[in-house]
Design an enzyme around this catalytic site. Structure first.
Site, mmCIF file in Angstrom:
data_model
loop_
_atom_site.group_PDB
_atom_site.id
_atom_site.type_symbol
_atom_site.label_atom_id
_atom_site.label_comp_id
_atom_site.label_asym_id
_atom_site.label_seq_id
_atom_site.Cartn_x
_atom_site.Cartn_y
_atom_site.Cartn_z
ATOM 1 N N TRP A 364 -34.113 20.259 117.719
ATOM 2 C CA TRP A 364 -34.531 20.443 119.109
ATOM 3 C C TRP A 364 -34.409 21.873 119.600
ATOM 4 O O TRP A 364 -35.091 22.271 120.526
ATOM 5 C CB TRP A 364 -33.698 19.533 120.028
ATOM 6 C CG TRP A 364 -32.243 19.950 120.137
ATOM 7 C CD1 TRP A 364 -31.321 19.991 119.118
ATOM 8 C CD2 TRP A 364 -31.556 20.400 121.304
ATOM 9 N NE1 TRP A 364 -30.108 20.418 119.590
ATOM 10 C CE2 TRP A 364 -30.220 20.670 120.939
ATOM 11 C CE3 TRP A 364 -31.934 20.568 122.641
ATOM 12 C CZ2 TRP A 364 -29.260 21.120 121.849
ATOM 13 C CZ3 TRP A 364 -30.968 21.023 123.543
ATOM 14 C CH2 TRP A 364 -29.661 21.296 123.138
ATOM 15 N N GLU A 491 -22.944 16.328 121.108
ATOM 16 C CA GLU A 491 -22.830 15.318 120.049
ATOM 17 C C GLU A 491 -21.417 14.769 119.885
ATOM 18 O O GLU A 491 -21.146 14.057 118.924
ATOM 19 C CB GLU A 491 -23.355 15.884 118.737
ATOM 20 C CG GLU A 491 -24.833 16.161 118.829
ATOM 21 C CD GLU A 491 -25.404 16.813 117.597
ATOM 22 O OE1 GLU A 491 -24.673 16.985 116.606
ATOM 23 O OE2 GLU A 491 -26.592 17.165 117.628
ATOM 24 N N LYS A 595 -18.720 19.063 122.577
ATOM 25 C CA LYS A 595 -19.053 19.964 121.470
ATOM 26 C C LYS A 595 -19.849 21.169 121.972
ATOM 27 O O LYS A 595 -19.614 22.302 121.591
ATOM 28 C CB LYS A 595 -19.879 19.193 120.448
ATOM 29 C CG LYS A 595 -20.241 19.983 119.215
ATOM 30 C CD LYS A 595 -21.128 19.166 118.293
ATOM 31 C CE LYS A 595 -21.418 19.888 116.998
ATOM 32 N NZ LYS A 595 -22.492 19.249 116.221
ATOM 33 N N GLN A 596 -20.845 20.905 122.822
ATOM 34 C CA GLN A 596 -21.745 21.965 123.263
ATOM 35 C C GLN A 596 -22.301 21.613 124.632
ATOM 36 O O GLN A 596 -22.361 20.440 124.997
ATOM 37 C CB GLN A 596 -22.877 22.144 122.262
ATOM 38 C CG GLN A 596 -23.766 20.928 122.121
ATOM 39 C CD GLN A 596 -24.546 20.934 120.821
ATOM 40 O OE1 GLN A 596 -24.042 20.519 119.785
ATOM 41 N NE2 GLN A 596 -25.777 21.386 120.871
HETATM 42 C C1 BGC Z 1 -25.828 20.857 116.867
HETATM 43 C C2 BGC Z 1 -27.224 20.359 117.133
HETATM 44 C C3 BGC Z 1 -28.202 21.267 116.412
HETATM 45 C C4 BGC Z 1 -27.876 21.302 114.926
HETATM 46 C C5 BGC Z 1 -28.771 22.244 114.165
HETATM 47 C C6 BGC Z 1 -25.586 20.865 115.380
HETATM 48 O O1 BGC Z 1 -24.308 21.354 115.116
HETATM 49 O O2 BGC Z 1 -24.871 20.035 117.489
HETATM 50 O O3 BGC Z 1 -27.482 20.362 118.515
HETATM 51 O O4 BGC Z 1 -29.502 20.836 116.609
HETATM 52 O O5 BGC Z 1 -26.545 21.716 114.769
HETATM 53 O O6 BGC Z 1 -28.583 23.551 114.555
#
Ligand code: BGC
Length: 787
Positions: A364, A491, A595-596
């Site tokens: 995404w 996540e 996490k983010q």
């Molecule tokens: C992140 C995702 C991201 C993926 C690829 C993951 O660690 O949580 O949001 O799309 O990495 O970069």
């Protein structure tokens, strides 16, 4: 001036990335940072001799092998096949024998050694003075490029000079398929798929030109790789050629007198297809080579520089007051361009074409982080990436059917448009990706007024993603439109109800689709969109549920999130980060560890849906719970901290996102760069300190300079016009570079940037703010620019 005080090895310089001295341990990570790409071809920055090597890598966008996906327990609708990017036929290798010693930097003595990536020239250069184990010195200089103007072409100039008297040198220029690669995958099926992935179809060498054609076993893709050479040397040259299924080699031997030189120019061409025949692909690379030879190496350099001159006029950012940051920012913009420039209807993977990380999949962040940057700097590249999504629409429609939904469901991770995520809570359930695509479509259209794109692809993407939301959500008995059981950007929570980010993005998606259907009646008719359907989309959008915690006065990122137990940050030792590698998901999912950025990202992307007070309270609440285990967080935190007035913190986060790869902050840059964080660097500056927003397609600014900088200047384009915004502590100045006047706003006041003279406005003072705390040990590093 080597950056030894920080120990990361690169010299600090505004327009290049330079590494001096040989450090074999750093080879693998510099192969990523020194990678060259045009979005179609990607070459890791390996040494020409092939060894020593961290991780060899030559990639073609979209070229992958398939393998079975591992499930201990299968389930309905689980994707069956995975895809993995393939290290294709390597044309970079040029081996050298000096006297009778092979040049291998693990032996002898690298008396001098430096490599540098030039952001204006678009080249990777190298100079090595090597002393053989028996004490003879030679100098090697190389320059290579992956052409932005001739999409199928890469080229290397390799020159060897005898420094101590006459010596025989033998060059071997290879084109090598199935070169051995160490894979760190834990899945034996993936490892097996990547062991000798290419099956030979055809090999030829005539004169100095060779072409090798191969195909993959399972995905059935065909590739042709070709090389041609020019050799320059005074006299006495002996050459040989050799070709077999996986190797074509030109050998050139000569006795060099003292200060005598042998110069090899190598042109490399690639073509691949799922449909075209071997003869057609061979013809394609032959033609590309003929074109490159006709242009010549110098000509390719001139084209490359011209392309970049034009690019930097629209995309440059000047940072006055922090030289390390200046370099990191241009590095970030350069790699963002490299990832997307000539992708042409292919995906932009999370690592670009710089390494095999994440199996070469696109996620995404392409739409949410990379495309905003490309939209405002190289809009054609943004369009092409969206055309890739459009080209996969049938697969997305099929996926929706499998999931018993309507419209289109795009894959969480993929190379060819089919879902490859084997973990459904953070894959299938992360439906927000579909609204992210719609958001990128709407942004691109508003920023370009590209009606052809809207008619041929954009409107259809908006309609099919809106249909998904209409079928995924439902009207509840209280009059709300709910979207339950989805995963938002964070996540560390999964399968939640009414994730605010998802709902606000879906709301925008539904409204944009209704507008597009009215704008493009023929498209609407073809897709069977009725006025009842658009009315239903608008109604769902108006009634979408946005949870709010009245007690705390903040938005929970999803329903009841703020009631979850707190994560025991004080008892979590630093070595237990990232949390996902040290704690079970079930525990992460039921506590308030983030996490983010998720709700904070909602406040950036849909800032029009929040009051200023809510933004401030929300930022402070989520700062205390966000651990940034993903590189996709710091940039969003920078943007929102800047907006609410935590300027120092915003500056720290900008430093973090900008240095993610140069300082290897996530300890995995060896597998490729973090495109989201690189693009996020642009975002942290332009949307953060520049306060740029584009809600409803209207471009506005609310700039504020952090006290660490003397001046900040950024360039961008909008609806065909290019302009510059220059910020000092006191004022912002908007100047048109080319094109029609641009209507925008400065801190709420409507202004028009015209060709007459720059529009200059004072910057209002920042209200005093108490900086919020982060989880124990997770504060960003305080950024103090060196003087
Ligand atoms: C992140 C995702 C991201 C993926 C690829 C993951 O660690 O949580 O949001 O799309 O990495 O970069």
């Amino acid at each position: 001036m080597i950056d030894t005080n920080r120990g990361y090895g690169y010299e600090v310089s505004p327009w290049e990335l330079r590494w001096k001295n040989l450090d074999l341990d750093a080879l693998q990570r510099t192969e990523s940072t020194f990678a060259l790409s045009n979005g179609h071809i990607g070459l890791r920055g390996s040494l020409e001799e092939g060894e020593p090597c961290g991780l060899p890598g030559s990639y073609l966008n979209g070229f992958y092998e398939e393998h079975a996906l591992p499930y201990a327990e299968g389930g309905y609708g689980y994707p069956e096949a995975g895809q993995t990017v393939v290290n294709v036929t390597d044309g970079k290798i040029i081996r050298l024998l000096v006297g009778d010693e092979p040049l291998d930097l693990r032996y002898g003595n690298a008396v001098e050694h430096e490599r540098w990536l030039d952001f204006k020239k678009g080249t990777l250069s190298r100079r090595t003075v090597w002393e053989t184990p028996t004490g003879r010195r030679i100098q090697i200089t190389t320059e290579r490029l992956v052409s932005f103007t001739q999409r199928a072409i890469a080229a290397i100039r390799y020159e060897v000079e005898a420094l101590d008297g006459p010596i025989q040198v033998v060059l071997q220029s290879d084109l090598l398929a199935n070169e051995p690669v160490e894979s760190d995958t834990t899945d034996p099926r993936v490892a097996a798929a990547l062991r000798n992935p290419l099956v030979g179809d055809f090999a030829t060498m005539e004169g100095f030109r060779a072409v090798l054609c191969h195909h993959t076993r399972r995905s059935g893709l065909r590739i042709a790789a070709g090389v041609d050479h020019e050799l320059e040397v005074a006299d006495g040259l002996h050459t040989e050629t050799h070709v077999e299924e996986d190797l074509a080699r030109l050998t050139a031997a000569v006795d060099l007198p003292e200060n005598g030189r042998l110069r090899l120019t190598k042109y490399i061409a690639y073509g691949w297809s799922g449909q075209r025949s071997v003869p057609a692909l061979r013809a394609q690379v032959d033609a590309a080579l003929a074109g490159a030879l006709q242009t010549g190496f110098e000509g390719l350099l001139v084209e490359q520089r011209g392309y970049l001159e034009d690019f930097w006029e629209t995309a440059d950012i000047e940072v006055d007051g922090d030289p390390d940051l200046q370099q990191a920012v241009r590095f970030a913009i350069f790699h963002t361009l490299q990832a997307g420039a000539r992708g042409e209807s292919r995906a932009i993977p999370a690592k670009g074409l710089t390494g095999p990380g994440y199996d070469g999949h696109a996620f995404w962040e392409t739409e949410s982080f990379v495309l905003p940057v490309l939209t405002y700097t190289t809009p054609d590249a943004a369009r092409d990436a969206l055309l890739w999504r459009h080209s996969t629409l049938d697969k997305a429609r099929h996926r929706a059917e499998v999931l018993c939904l309507r419209g289109a469901v795009f894959p969480w991770r993929s190379i060819n448009g089919s879902e490859c995520s084997a973990y459904w809570p953070a894959g299938t359930a992360a439906f927000h990706l579909n609204a992210d695509i719609a958001d990128a479509v709407a942004r691109y259209y508003a920023a370009t007024h590209d009606h052809d794109f809207d008619r041929d692809a954009g409107a259809e993407l908006l309609v099919e993603t809106a249909r998904l939301w209409a079928s995924l959500g439902h009207h509840d008995p209280h009059g709300g439109f709910r979207i339950d059981g989805v995963t938002g950007p964070d996540e560390y929570t999964a399968v939640v109800d009414n994730n605010v980010y998802t709902n606000l993005m879906a709301q925008k998606n539904l409204r944009e689709a209704a507008a597009a259907a009215e704008r493009q009646p023929e498209v609407a008719e073809r897709l069977g969109v009725t006025s009842a359907e658009t009315a239903a989309w608008r109604e769902a959008a108006d009634k979408i549920v946005i949870p709010y915690d009245e007690v705390l006065g903040v938005h929970p990122q999803a329903e009841r999130f703020t009631e979850h137990a707190e994560w025991p940050f004080k008892d979590t030792p630093p070595e237990h980060y990232p949390l996902l590698l040290n704690y079970p998901y079930f525990d992460l999912y039921r506590k308030q560890a983030i996490k983010q950025a998720d709700l904070v990202l909602a406040m950036h992307m849909r800032g029009d849906a929040f009051s200023d007070e809510a933004k401030l309270r929300n930022v402070d609440y989520y700062e205390a719970r966000t651990v940034r285990d993903s590189s996709l967080s710091a940039c969003t935190q920078a943007v929102m901290c800047a907006e609410v007035g935590h300027l120092d913190l915003a500056y720290d986060y900008l430093g973090e996102t900008a240095l993610t790869d140069l300082h290897d902050l996530h300890d995995n840059v060896r597998n490729g760069l973090h495109l989201g964080a690189l693009a996020g660097t642009w975002m942290a500056i332009v949307a953060g300190f520049g306060g740029m927003r584009d809600h409803d397609g209207r471009l506005t600014f609310a700039p504020r300079l952090p006290r660490q900088l003397r001046r900040l200047t950024f360039h961008m384009c909008f609806q065909g016009s290019r302009f510059e915004v220059q910020l000092t502590p006191e004022e912002a100045s908007y100047r048109l570079i080319s094109g029609d006047p641009v209507k925008t706003a400065h801190h709420g006041e409507i202004i028009t940037i015209t060709a007459d003279k720059p529009v200059t406005r004072p910057v209002p003072p920042c209200p005093p703010r108490q900086a919020p705390a982060q989880p124990t040990g997770r504060a960003p590093q305080r950024r103090t620019p060196r003087g």
